[in-house]
Scaffold this motif. Structure first.
Motif, PDB file in Angstrom:
ATOM      1  N   LYS A  14       2.489  12.560 -35.429  1.00  0.00           N
ATOM      2  CA  LYS A  14       1.852  12.845 -34.130  1.00  0.00           C
ATOM      3  C   LYS A  14       2.161  11.747 -33.116  1.00  0.00           C
ATOM      4  CE  LYS A  14      -2.618  14.391 -32.311  1.00  0.00           C
ATOM      5  NZ  LYS A  14      -2.415  13.983 -30.982  1.00  0.00           N
ATOM      6  N   SER A  15       2.157  10.498 -33.564  1.00  0.00           N
ATOM      7  CA  SER A  15       2.417   9.371 -32.657  1.00  0.00           C
ATOM      8  C   SER A  15       3.848   9.394 -32.104  1.00  0.00           C
ATOM      9  CB  SER A  15       2.148   8.045 -33.366  1.00  0.00           C
ATOM     10  OG  SER A  15       3.021   7.893 -34.460  1.00  0.00           O
ATOM     11  N   ASP A  16       4.772  10.078 -32.800  1.00  0.00           N
ATOM     12  CA  ASP A  16       6.148  10.182 -32.301  1.00  0.00           C
ATOM     13  C   ASP A  16       6.204  10.899 -30.956  1.00  0.00           C
ATOM     14  OD1 ASP A  16       7.275   8.896 -34.523  1.00  0.00           O
ATOM     15  OD2 ASP A  16       7.555  10.784 -35.608  1.00  0.00           O
ATOM     16  N   LEU A  17       5.203  11.720 -30.688  1.00  0.00           N
ATOM     17  CA  LEU A  17       5.194  12.511 -29.459  1.00  0.00           C
ATOM     18  C   LEU A  17       4.544  11.789 -28.286  1.00  0.00           C
ATOM     19  CD1 LEU A  17       4.290  15.940 -31.075  1.00  0.00           C
ATOM     20  CD2 LEU A  17       6.563  15.048 -30.506  1.00  0.00           C
ATOM     21  N   ASP A  18       3.944  10.627 -28.544  1.00  0.00           N
ATOM     22  CA  ASP A  18       3.325   9.848 -27.472  1.00  0.00           C
ATOM     23  C   ASP A  18       4.396   9.337 -26.508  1.00  0.00           C
ATOM     24  OD1 ASP A  18       0.908  10.230 -28.757  1.00  0.00           O
ATOM     25  OD2 ASP A  18       0.839   8.208 -29.618  1.00  0.00           O
ATOM     26  N   ASP A  19       4.157   9.518 -25.222  1.00  0.00           N
ATOM     27  CA  ASP A  19       5.084   9.039 -24.184  1.00  0.00           C
ATOM     28  C   ASP A  19       6.514   9.496 -24.453  1.00  0.00           C
ATOM     29  OD1 ASP A  19       2.958   7.598 -22.917  1.00  0.00           O
ATOM     30  OD2 ASP A  19       3.224   6.006 -24.403  1.00  0.00           O
ATOM     31  N   LEU A  20       6.676  10.762 -24.773  1.00  0.00           N
ATOM     32  CA  LEU A  20       7.988  11.300 -25.142  1.00  0.00           C
ATOM     33  C   LEU A  20       8.914  11.381 -23.934  1.00  0.00           C
ATOM     34  CD1 LEU A  20       9.577  12.395 -27.554  1.00  0.00           C
ATOM     35  CD2 LEU A  20       8.813  14.678 -26.885  1.00  0.00           C
ATOM     36  N   THR A  21      10.083  10.834 -24.071  1.00  0.00           N
ATOM     37  CA  THR A  21      11.150  10.901 -23.076  1.00  0.00           C
ATOM     38  C   THR A  21      12.399  11.436 -23.777  1.00  0.00           C
ATOM     39  OG1 THR A  21      11.976   8.690 -23.579  1.00  0.00           O
ATOM     40  CG2 THR A  21      10.234   8.852 -21.882  1.00  0.00           C
ATOM     41  N   PRO A  22      13.401  11.863 -23.031  1.00  0.00           N
ATOM     42  CA  PRO A  22      14.640  12.276 -23.679  1.00  0.00           C
ATOM     43  C   PRO A  22      15.259  11.151 -24.528  1.00  0.00           C
ATOM     44  CG  PRO A  22      14.608  13.079 -21.436  1.00  0.00           C
ATOM     45  CD  PRO A  22      13.423  12.156 -21.588  1.00  0.00           C
ATOM     46  N   GLU A  23      15.113   9.911 -24.069  1.00  0.00           N
ATOM     47  CA  GLU A  23      15.655   8.782 -24.822  1.00  0.00           C
ATOM     48  C   GLU A  23      14.900   8.578 -26.140  1.00  0.00           C
ATOM     49  OE1 GLU A  23      16.833   8.639 -20.693  1.00  0.00           O
ATOM     50  OE2 GLU A  23      14.821   8.678 -21.533  1.00  0.00           O
ATOM     51  N   LYS A  24      13.583   8.740 -26.090  1.00  0.00           N
ATOM     52  CA  LYS A  24      12.792   8.625 -27.324  1.00  0.00           C
ATOM     53  C   LYS A  24      13.127   9.786 -28.255  1.00  0.00           C
ATOM     54  CE  LYS A  24       8.141   7.994 -29.157  1.00  0.00           C
ATOM     55  NZ  LYS A  24       6.698   7.895 -28.855  1.00  0.00           N
ATOM     56  N   ALA A  25      13.330  10.976 -27.700  1.00  0.00           N
ATOM     57  CA  ALA A  25      13.724  12.141 -28.503  1.00  0.00           C
ATOM     58  C   ALA A  25      15.067  11.868 -29.185  1.00  0.00           C
ATOM     59  CB  ALA A  25      13.797  13.386 -27.634  1.00  0.00           C
ATOM     60  N   ARG A  26      16.012  11.293 -28.451  1.00  0.00           N
ATOM     61  CA  ARG A  26      17.309  10.922 -29.025  1.00  0.00           C
ATOM     62  C   ARG A  26      17.122   9.976 -30.206  1.00  0.00           C
ATOM     63  NH1 ARG A  26      19.497   6.945 -25.308  1.00  0.00           N
ATOM     64  NH2 ARG A  26      17.893   5.779 -26.414  1.00  0.00           N
ATOM     65  N   ASP A  27      16.277   8.968 -30.023  1.00  0.00           N
ATOM     66  CA  ASP A  27      16.034   7.998 -31.089  1.00  0.00           C
ATOM     67  C   ASP A  27      15.383   8.643 -32.305  1.00  0.00           C
ATOM     68  OD1 ASP A  27      17.161   6.139 -29.384  1.00  0.00           O
ATOM     69  OD2 ASP A  27      15.241   5.244 -28.809  1.00  0.00           O
ATOM     70  N   LEU A  28      14.511   9.613 -32.074  1.00  0.00           N
ATOM     71  CA  LEU A  28      13.892  10.334 -33.191  1.00  0.00           C
ATOM     72  C   LEU A  28      14.912  11.205 -33.920  1.00  0.00           C
ATOM     73  CD1 LEU A  28      10.500  11.266 -31.518  1.00  0.00           C
ATOM     74  CD2 LEU A  28      10.830   9.684 -33.445  1.00  0.00           C
ATOM     75  N   ILE A  29      15.847  11.785 -33.175  1.00  0.00           N
ATOM     76  CA  ILE A  29      16.921  12.565 -33.795  1.00  0.00           C
ATOM     77  C   ILE A  29      17.762  11.646 -34.685  1.00  0.00           C
ATOM     78  CG2 ILE A  29      19.084  13.807 -33.329  1.00  0.00           C
ATOM     79  CD1 ILE A  29      17.612  14.962 -30.817  1.00  0.00           C
ATOM     80  N   ILE A  30      18.075  10.454 -34.198  1.00  0.00           N
ATOM     81  CA  ILE A  30      18.840   9.481 -34.989  1.00  0.00           C
ATOM     82  C   ILE A  30      18.075   9.138 -36.267  1.00  0.00           C
ATOM     83  CG2 ILE A  30      19.678   7.091 -35.059  1.00  0.00           C
ATOM     84  CD1 ILE A  30      20.327   7.443 -32.016  1.00  0.00           C
ATOM     85  N   LYS A  31      16.779   8.871 -36.127  1.00  0.00           N
ATOM     86  CA  LYS A  31      15.954   8.517 -37.284  1.00  0.00           C
ATOM     87  C   LYS A  31      15.921   9.666 -38.294  1.00  0.00           C
ATOM     88  CE  LYS A  31      11.293   6.832 -38.293  1.00  0.00           C
ATOM     89  NZ  LYS A  31      10.004   6.458 -37.703  1.00  0.00           N
ATOM     90  N   CYS A  32      15.716  10.869 -37.806  1.00  0.00           N
ATOM     91  CA  CYS A  32      15.665  12.047 -38.663  1.00  0.00           C
ATOM     92  C   CYS A  32      16.982  12.241 -39.400  1.00  0.00           C
ATOM     93  CB  CYS A  32      15.336  13.279 -37.819  1.00  0.00           C
ATOM     94  SG  CYS A  32      15.437  14.845 -38.704  1.00  0.00           S
ATOM     95  N   PHE A  33      18.077  12.193 -38.669  1.00  0.00           N
ATOM     96  CA  PHE A  33      19.388  12.437 -39.271  1.00  0.00           C
ATOM     97  C   PHE A  33      19.720  11.348 -40.292  1.00  0.00           C
ATOM     98  CE2 PHE A  33      24.093  12.951 -39.128  1.00  0.00           C
ATOM     99  CZ  PHE A  33      24.148  14.303 -39.439  1.00  0.00           C
ATOM    100  N   PHE A  34      19.368  10.116 -39.985  1.00  0.00           N
ATOM    101  CA  PHE A  34      19.591   9.011 -40.932  1.00  0.00           C
ATOM    102  C   PHE A  34      18.837   9.271 -42.229  1.00  0.00           C
ATOM    103  CE2 PHE A  34      18.108   4.974 -42.772  1.00  0.00           C
ATOM    104  CZ  PHE A  34      19.334   4.430 -43.136  1.00  0.00           C
ATOM    105  N   GLU A  35      17.562   9.576 -42.120  1.00  0.00           N
ATOM    106  CA  GLU A  35      16.754   9.789 -43.330  1.00  0.00           C
ATOM    107  C   GLU A  35      17.248  11.009 -44.108  1.00  0.00           C
ATOM    108  OE1 GLU A  35      14.632   7.769 -44.737  1.00  0.00           O
ATOM    109  OE2 GLU A  35      14.836   6.349 -43.083  1.00  0.00           O
ATOM    110  N   ALA A  36      17.604  12.067 -43.398  1.00  0.00           N
ATOM    111  CA  ALA A  36      18.046  13.289 -44.058  1.00  0.00           C
ATOM    112  C   ALA A  36      19.405  13.119 -44.740  1.00  0.00           C
ATOM    113  CB  ALA A  36      18.113  14.430 -43.051  1.00  0.00           C
ATOM    114  N   GLN A  37      20.273  12.303 -44.166  1.00  0.00           N
ATOM    115  CA  GLN A  37      21.637  12.171 -44.678  1.00  0.00           C
ATOM    116  C   GLN A  37      21.879  10.890 -45.466  1.00  0.00           C
ATOM    117  OE1 GLN A  37      23.693  14.717 -44.620  1.00  0.00           O
ATOM    118  NE2 GLN A  37      22.053  15.796 -43.582  1.00  0.00           N
ATOM    119  N   LYS A  38      20.889  10.055 -45.568  1.00  0.00           N
ATOM    120  CA  LYS A  38      21.038   8.758 -46.216  1.00  0.00           C
ATOM    121  C   LYS A  38      21.650   8.879 -47.619  1.00  0.00           C
ATOM    122  CE  LYS A  38      18.223   4.688 -47.103  1.00  0.00           C
ATOM    123  NZ  LYS A  38      16.885   4.121 -46.959  1.00  0.00           N
TER     124      LYS A  38
END
Length: 121
Positions: A14-38
């Motif tokens: 839930k906290s990932d959505l706080d103050d959401l910007t396109p740049e924060k969304a990009r960073d979350l995509i990076i985090k997600c893809f890293f964890e999923a593909q690690k």
């Protein structure tokens, strides 16, 4: 190794959505893809006899993401909502080509869709 251990599931907080910007969304995509593909990247490097650590794997994942941004014609430093959606589609195709099971891809796409859906314009 069971599939659920080979492919990690990243979950949106839930906290990932706080103050959401396109740049924060990009960073979350990076985090997600890293964890999923690690595990996929680790196994590939290990199979090739290449030593690795989380930093190396993160650099590889980030390189793949930068390439996805370039491929879809999106500026990684100032992403748009539409561009992020195209990047996620590109990354999901890459993940499938690397052997990531479709249910894992669909799960992570659904997590990222929640982020993109609440971005403005």
């Amino acid at each position: 190794m069971p599939e659920e251990e080979r492919f990690r599931r990243w979950s949106l907080e839930k906290s990932d959505l706080d103050d959401l910007t396109p740049e924060k969304a990009r960073d979350l995509i990076i985090k997600c893809f890293f964890e999923a593909q690690k595990e996929t990247f680790a196994r590939t490097r290990q199979g090739l006899g290449i030593s690795f650590n989380d930093g190396d794997l993160r650099a590889t994942v980030e390189g793949s993401i930068k390439l996805a941004f370039k491929t879809v014609g999106e500026d990684i430093s100032k992403p748009s909502k539409a561009g992020l959606m195209r990047v996620v589609e590109s990354l999901s195709k890459k993940a499938a080509s690397w052997g990531t099971p479709q249910d894992i891809i669909d799960y992570h796409k659904s997590q990222i869709a929640k982020i993109i859906d609440i971005l403005k314009g």
